[in-house]
Design a protein around this motif. Sequence first.
Motif, PDB file in Angstrom:
ATOM      1  N   PRO B  11      54.833  61.863  54.234  1.00  0.00           N
ATOM      2  CA  PRO B  11      54.927  61.487  52.820  1.00  0.00           C
ATOM      3  C   PRO B  11      55.875  62.406  52.067  1.00  0.00           C
ATOM      4  CG  PRO B  11      52.966  62.823  53.152  1.00  0.00           C
ATOM      5  CD  PRO B  11      53.660  62.718  54.501  1.00  0.00           C
ATOM      6  N   GLY B  12      56.497  61.890  51.023  1.00  0.00           N
ATOM      7  CA  GLY B  12      57.389  62.728  50.221  1.00  0.00           C
ATOM      8  C   GLY B  12      58.342  61.885  49.397  1.00  0.00           C
ATOM      9  N   THR B  13      59.489  62.476  49.111  1.00  0.00           N
ATOM     10  CA  THR B  13      60.532  61.776  48.361  1.00  0.00           C
ATOM     11  C   THR B  13      61.648  61.408  49.327  1.00  0.00           C
ATOM     12  OG1 THR B  13      60.008  63.134  46.442  1.00  0.00           O
ATOM     13  CG2 THR B  13      62.099  61.930  46.389  1.00  0.00           C
ATOM     14  N   GLU B  42      61.798  64.710  51.428  1.00  0.00           N
ATOM     15  CA  GLU B  42      61.480  66.025  50.859  1.00  0.00           C
ATOM     16  C   GLU B  42      59.972  66.129  50.692  1.00  0.00           C
ATOM     17  OE1 GLU B  42      62.702  66.578  46.809  1.00  0.00           O
ATOM     18  OE2 GLU B  42      61.926  68.618  46.752  1.00  0.00           O
ATOM     19  N   VAL B  43      59.422  67.151  51.337  1.00  0.00           N
ATOM     20  CA  VAL B  43      57.999  67.448  51.184  1.00  0.00           C
ATOM     21  C   VAL B  43      57.897  68.840  50.582  1.00  0.00           C
ATOM     22  CG1 VAL B  43      55.786  67.675  52.357  1.00  0.00           C
ATOM     23  CG2 VAL B  43      57.528  66.154  53.281  1.00  0.00           C
ATOM     24  N   MET B  44      57.411  68.941  49.357  1.00  0.00           N
ATOM     25  CA  MET B  44      57.233  70.236  48.701  1.00  0.00           C
ATOM     26  C   MET B  44      58.480  71.118  48.834  1.00  0.00           C
ATOM     27  SD  MET B  44      53.312  70.924  49.753  1.00  0.00           S
ATOM     28  CE  MET B  44      51.991  70.286  48.716  1.00  0.00           C
ATOM     29  N   LYS B  45      59.617  70.558  48.446  1.00  0.00           N
ATOM     30  CA  LYS B  45      60.903  71.281  48.425  1.00  0.00           C
ATOM     31  C   LYS B  45      61.455  71.610  49.810  1.00  0.00           C
ATOM     32  CE  LYS B  45      60.271  73.029  43.810  1.00  0.00           C
ATOM     33  NZ  LYS B  45      60.148  74.171  42.912  1.00  0.00           N
ATOM     34  N   SER B  46      60.855  71.076  50.875  1.00  0.00           N
ATOM     35  CA  SER B  46      61.417  71.282  52.203  1.00  0.00           C
ATOM     36  C   SER B  46      61.899  69.913  52.713  1.00  0.00           C
ATOM     37  CB  SER B  46      60.338  71.926  53.077  1.00  0.00           C
ATOM     38  OG  SER B  46      60.360  71.436  54.367  1.00  0.00           O
TER      39      SER B  46
END
Lengths: 463, 80
Positions: B11-13, B42-46
Amino acid sequence: MAISKILVANRGEIAVRIIRAARELGISTVQAVSAADETMLAARLADAVAKIGPAHASKSYLNADALVAAALETGCDAVHPGYGFLSENAGFAEKVEAAGLTFIGPRPETIRKMGDKAEARREAALAGVPTVPGSEGVVAGVEAALEAAAGVGYPVMIKAAAGGGGRGIRIAADASELRSLVPQASAEAKAAFGDGGLYLERFVSRARHVEVQILGDGERAIHLFERECSLQRRRQKVWEEAPAACLSPDQRAALCASAVRLAERVNYRGAGTLEYLFDPATGEFFFIEMNTRIQVEHPVTEMVTGIDLMRAMIRIAGGEKLGLAQEDVALFGHAVEVRINAEDPASDFRPHPGTVEKLAVPGGMGVRFDTMLYPGYQVPPFYDSLLGKLIVHAESREAAIARLSRALGELEVGGLPTTAPLHRALACAGEVLRGDFHTGWLEEWLKGRPLAAAQPATQSEGR
Amino acid sequence: MTKTTIEAPLPGTFYRAPSPEEPVFKNEGDQVAIGDTVGLIEVMKSFTPVVAEAAGTLVAFHVDNEDAVMAGQPLYDLEA
């Protein structure tokens, strides 16, 4: 004019912190939420909620117009930006003020001046505050960088003039490394911050990170002593303390007095932090930059001074003068904060969102847990990984670390990995107990895989 | 020709390009080889690249650039 209703233009644990302080002051709150944050703790705690846009931060928490519109529509008279997002964006502060609202922070021109690292260094020099030898202003291009570096002395650090939070920093050992790193660093800064301007400074090896907390009312400023944040991973702080045990009383007095000089020179208003490098070999300290906002690690200062920084910054924004003289601020004991992040220490700290299936919060004397978590909360993947901060306070550093170990033993976050195992290991590490570390120490220590050994112990606790 | 739907691995962007200034990794109609990067999540800026594990023609994207995606959500269709 006194503030009666605040729009909380942030999320996570700091939004909770703002709401709590506001409520204690009799101020109501409207929590700004993205589409991914309607169930977050701050949205539950606030008096009202305002939807500001989709999950992606650029369309919600970084959307100045949406935030100002939400504040106006919900009848707020002030906006609290928290940290990160738009907290150090002078343009946002201007928009807030242009809409007739109070920005809870410094004046926009102060944010702009101190947010520009080259400008901030010039102000520091004028206030008689020592700075790390560095380039005079922004360097444009490779040739200018080489020329500046010759004067600064290698190794040099390459920083984005518009950067922050340690991102985009590179170290060049010599001229040939600098030649290859400058174009990369400039391109990255342009992509990340929209400004490719670079700035160089001397790299101090085995440096310690100390920072001074300031409160100002626009005329007068006081310090609330210092914090040490030398335990960092990828230039992000993971463990913070107050006071800095590495300083002698004389060094502490000189450091804190320098911060007050600079804050008063720029007529600082609100809560701010001046970050310094401390060279324990020589006892010299060098100003690096100022953060014109509340910081993640502000609670350790609150614990050792007994002063509520969040309430103080809101009251100052509401037009009050500083209610404290410097002599009213005293240090008591020692405080440590550790950041509990949704990252898996067993897997190179890979970020790991998920659902909080179980939550046990530590308690007892001198323990505080500032968090966004509640049982059943689904941690969204769209924002940073900070879940909460475990803060302990005791009469000495040794007692504080013992209390931290005890509290970490009670902390239980089920359903997703967190950085708690890192902190359990750090709280028993000899160098940490002796205070014998520097800003590069944690990464070196992690290369020895200390958490591999800590792993079975953690699992046998059933966590 | 068989059509396969590729799902988000986490999940992410979702991003279709390495940065806002750069061209997208793949357009609809492009050929995809095994190992090609189709997007980023992108997951939590990674940032994690979405790497093709099968080859074919990318016939349709199910998500837009910067959309929030859940793990298992359809990302794109591949015809081979």
